[in-house]
Design an enzyme around this catalytic site. Sequence first.
Site, short mmCIF file in Angstrom:
data_model
loop_
_atom_site.label_atom_id
_atom_site.label_comp_id
_atom_site.label_asym_id
_atom_site.label_seq_id
_atom_site.Cartn_x
_atom_site.Cartn_y
_atom_site.Cartn_z
NE ARG A 1 62.35 23.23 -21.53
CZ ARG A 1 62.47 22.23 -20.65
NH1 ARG A 1 61.77 21.12 -20.81
NH2 ARG A 1 63.31 22.34 -19.65
CG ASP B 1 67.85 17.49 -21.31
OD1 ASP B 1 67.92 16.91 -20.21
OD2 ASP B 1 66.77 17.83 -21.82
NE ARG C 1 60.05 16.74 -17.42
CZ ARG C 1 60.23 15.42 -17.44
NH1 ARG C 1 59.23 14.57 -17.57
NH2 ARG C 1 61.46 14.92 -17.34
N GLY C 2 61.26 16.46 -21.10
CA GLY C 2 62.16 15.30 -21.21
C GLY C 2 62.67 15.27 -22.64
CB ALA C 3 66.10 15.06 -24.01
O1 MRU Z 1 63.38 20.24 -17.87
P1 MRU Z 1 63.04 18.83 -18.19
O2 MRU Z 1 62.07 18.23 -17.24
O3 MRU Z 1 62.62 18.67 -19.64
O4 MRU Z 1 64.41 18.06 -18.01
C1 MRU Z 1 64.46 16.68 -18.26
C2 MRU Z 1 65.78 16.08 -17.93
O5 MRU Z 1 66.71 16.74 -17.56
C3 MRU Z 1 65.93 14.61 -18.15
O6 MRU Z 1 66.84 14.07 -17.25
C4 MRU Z 1 66.48 14.40 -19.57
O7 MRU Z 1 65.67 15.05 -20.52
C5 MRU Z 1 66.58 12.98 -19.92
S1 MRU Z 1 64.95 12.32 -20.09
C6 MRU Z 1 64.88 10.85 -20.67
#
Ligand code: MRU
Length: 341
Positions: free
Chosen positions: A88, A236, A45-47
Amino acid sequence: MINSIEWNGSSVRFLDQTQLPDAEVYTETNDLDVLIDAINRLKVRGAPLLGITAAYGVLLGTHSAIDASAETFKNRVESAAASIAATRPTAVNLFWSLERMRKILRLNSSDTPKMLFEKLKAEAVAIHTEDRTMCEAMGKAGAELIPNGASILTHCNTGALATGGIGTAFGVLFSAHHSGKKIHVYADETRPLLQGARLTMWELQKEGIPATLITDNAAAWTMKSKKIDLVITGADRIAVNGDTANKIGTYNLAVLAKEHNIPFYIVAPSSTIDPAIPSGDQMIIEERSADEVINGFGKRTAPVDSDVFSPAFDVTPNTLISGIITETGVHTAPYHRLVSR
Ligand code: MRU
């Protein structure tokens, strides 16, 4: 540093983030469906990490077709990209990365499948390596904004678990700390899936960065009573006008930061900027299942039939953002100038 994902020749190895902080468990797979399930369940996960994962996913979807006809191979790329794109919807990095992979196909249309696969592999590895470099640059640029002795509030998880490097907002904390500045981080637990509590606190402890965990609804009082100097989060998707989608609760923090006169910064690589959407009104916001709220982590915390609204992200209007830190430095409004860079 934690390696959240890697390409191992014909398979992908990733850290299953749903098992943290209890256990550091890695999964190795050569099956695209396993990787897609991991994305949907937030095992990865994480963008920025989603962007890297998407590229490796295309490799998984195509490696068994390198001896097939050129047409079969190209169809495999398209169908792998379509399946990954259906996971997603909010993190634009995932779509940005798939587009880079598709472009390889377009630019090399007369190549054999074997040659194409090698080029796709090189592109996926480049996406990963570039992200690492961008994290370093954002960390360095952002750390300049952090005064010695600062208390910083952050949300969700933006570190090595969310990227291919030291992180976005977390990368700024990492750089400030490792440059010798004394900082103290307040981490929002980040309901409903607790990325702040489970993942950010784990990373902060691993790095030896002094930190305090707070519940999301303690943010206002923490700002008031703990002298927070700065709020920094990741993103994101960033629209051309700077409106920013990030983990649900980010918008709350931006409103609260304004009330308390605290600067609010977004940290994200240029791969998170979406040149196709003029403002936050066009963001697609993922909604998660009611079960994650009613039955989170196996404990029922609401009546079974409760009606639930569980957006995974919200959009912070550009007017609440003091600056956006990318790999090219610290940028202030108007943010449309970021797009042409
Ligand atoms: O649902 P997630 O855990 O994928 O959400 C992640 C976030 O909202 C982070 O803040 C975002 O992706 C930035 S990560 C470097």
